[in-house]
Design an enzyme around this catalytic site. Structure first.
Site, PDB file in Angstrom:
ATOM      1  N   GLY A  74      36.592 139.105  74.831  1.00 36.00           N
ATOM      2  CA  GLY A  74      35.870 138.087  75.589  1.00 36.00           C
ATOM      3  C   GLY A  74      36.430 136.841  74.857  1.00 36.00           C
ATOM      4  CB  VAL A 127      35.069 145.465  70.303  1.00 36.16           C
ATOM      5  CG1 VAL A 127      34.479 146.599  69.588  1.00 36.16           C
ATOM      6  CG2 VAL A 127      34.030 144.064  70.063  1.00 36.16           C
ATOM      7  N   GLY A 166      36.579 137.150  70.944  1.00 37.03           N
ATOM      8  CA  GLY A 166      37.751 137.916  70.240  1.00 37.03           C
ATOM      9  C   GLY A 166      37.785 139.325  70.979  1.00 37.03           C
ATOM     10  CE  LYS A 197      31.626 140.931  68.493  1.00 43.21           C
ATOM     11  NZ  LYS A 197      30.074 140.620  68.906  1.00 43.21           N
ATOM     12  CG  LEU A 236      35.867 150.374  71.904  1.00 43.30           C
ATOM     13  CD1 LEU A 236      34.497 150.405  70.924  1.00 43.30           C
ATOM     14  CD2 LEU A 236      35.707 151.477  72.841  1.00 43.30           C
ATOM     15  N   GLY A 237      36.679 146.223  74.128  1.00 42.44           N
ATOM     16  CA  GLY A 237      36.209 145.097  74.754  1.00 42.44           C
ATOM     17  C   GLY A 237      36.691 143.848  74.354  1.00 42.44           C
ATOM     18  CG  ASP A 268      25.134 136.154  75.516  1.00 43.68           C
ATOM     19  OD1 ASP A 268      25.024 136.216  76.827  1.00 43.68           O
ATOM     20  OD2 ASP A 268      26.149 136.590  75.217  1.00 43.68           O
TER      21      ASP A 268
END
Length: 379
Positions: free
Chosen positions: A38, A43, A41, A58, A35-36, A150
């Site tokens: 960065g 997801v 780490g 996550k 899913l993503g 953030d």
């Protein structure tokens, strides 16, 4: 509120550290897709094998993540993110030989960044819908004594394709109000102007590898809710235009400098008017003053497509002085009106047409009444 919230979170982290299991991911979950990812780490979308429940896992690399920071984010998300527009952990957390992992609600439609059209933005109604939800989510977080720190499009996840339900996530930088942290400057419009003093020392530290670190004096700031207000202001601009108002919030940046000069002139005018120069009997507010001052102090070129209504909101959220910055809750007061100039013009045109129609009806009614009176022989 702040001290109890921080203490309670620490206690939850201590207790969960005593009971964190070690699991093999493939035995308990069917991993579907990425899913993503960065610096934190990655997801993964996964389905729980026994429950059949879809969720986001996550993953935090153990090599670069402390157990304390992992447990802080997990427990904050699990216990405090009870607002419908905050991403909540699901009560599943564990470790593998290489990762710390926890499960959270999955945003199946990606993040807000993926729907922003470059140099166009997002539909105005959608922008107001998103900001209404985020206003409530961030206000809720602040009421519990925490600051997100953030907020950006990549950390806002979509529960449907039309942004009718969004969730703010990624609480890795969240801290309790009043906490003292080292000021870190980074080149981004979301970085608040109050950390600009940390820019030069940080660049010196990056470029001069021979510099003794103990000789570089750190700059410390107190975590305040105004950090999130600033980010929400930049986000409003980003969603409406598909651009950023400036590259960085420092005086070196031409876009920010233009905004700051406009802001100072606007504030000076407002101060004079509040001192008694305003027309007697009329209510004074930032919106009225800005409209009055529009010709003498036009908005910076990067804001030209925005209405006076949303400029008044941005003036509150993007106040250079953190202690005078508006709260996220103030966004609710600006919903429903036009946020783009073209919408403002169209609404004004419709209002003028409606007034013309109303005038015709009133005049026609007056003529009809006069004829009736004459028919009855009245003068």
């Amino acid at each position: 509120m702040t001290a109890p919230a921080a203490q309670e979170l620490d206690e939850r982290c201590f207790l969960s550290a005593q009971s964190m299991p070690s699991l093999k991911v493939s035995e308990h979950f069917q991993v579907v897709k990425l899913l993503g990812e960065g610096s934190y780490g990655k997801v993964m979308l996964a389905v729980h094998r026994k429950r059949g429940t879809p969720m986001a896992l996550k993953f935090f690399p153990r090599q670069s993540t402390t157990l304390a920071s992992f447990l802080r984010e997990y427990n904050l998300s699990l216990s405090y993110c009870t607002h419908p527009s905050l991403t909540r952990a699901l009560g599943i957390f564990f470790s593998t030989p290489t990762y710390y992992v926890f499960a959270q609600q999955a945003g199946l439609y990606g993040d807000l960044y993926s729907v922003i059209v470059s140099e166009v933005g997002v539909d105005e109604e959608c922008v107001q819908r998103v900001m209404s939800q985020l206003s409530g989510a961030v206000t809720h977080l602040h009421s519990l004594g925490f600051v997100h720190r953030d907020i950006k499009p990549e950390n806002i996840f979509l529960c449907d394709s039309s942004c009718r339900w969004v969730k703010l996530g990624d609480f890795g930088l969240a801290r309790s109000v009043g906490t003292t942290v080292r000021a870190v400057w980074y080149e981004s419009p979301f970085c608040t102007p109050e950390v600009e003093p940390a820019k030069e020392p940080q660049k010196e530290r990056e470029w001069d590898e021979t510099e003794e670190e103990e000789e570089m004096e750190d700059i410390w700031i107190t975590v305040e809710t105004s950090i999130d207000s600033w980010a929400l202001g930049v986000l409003v601009y980003c969603l409406l235009t598909g651009c950023f108002p400036w590259q960085e919030s420092t005086h070196d940046d031409r876009g920010y400098r233009k905004f700051k000069e406009w802001f100072d002139r606007e504030a000076e005018k407002e101060e004079k008017l509040r001192d008694g120069e305003w027309r007697s009997g009329e209510e004074i507010d930032s919106y009225t003053i800005m409209k009055e001052n529009r010709r003498d102090n036009p908005v910076p070129s990067q804001f030209e497509g925005l209405s006076m209504l949303v400029m008044t909101l941005l003036k509150e959220l993007l106040h250079p002085e953190p202690k005078q910055r508006g709260s996220p809750e103030e966004i609710l007061s600006y919903l429903g009106g036009p946020w783009l100039t073209e919408t403002e013009v169209e609404e004004q045109r419709k209002a003028e047409e409606a007034e013309k129609e109303a005038r015709k009806i009133r005049e026609a009614g007056g003529v009809e009444e006069k004829l009736l009176r004459e028919g009855r022989g009245e003068r």
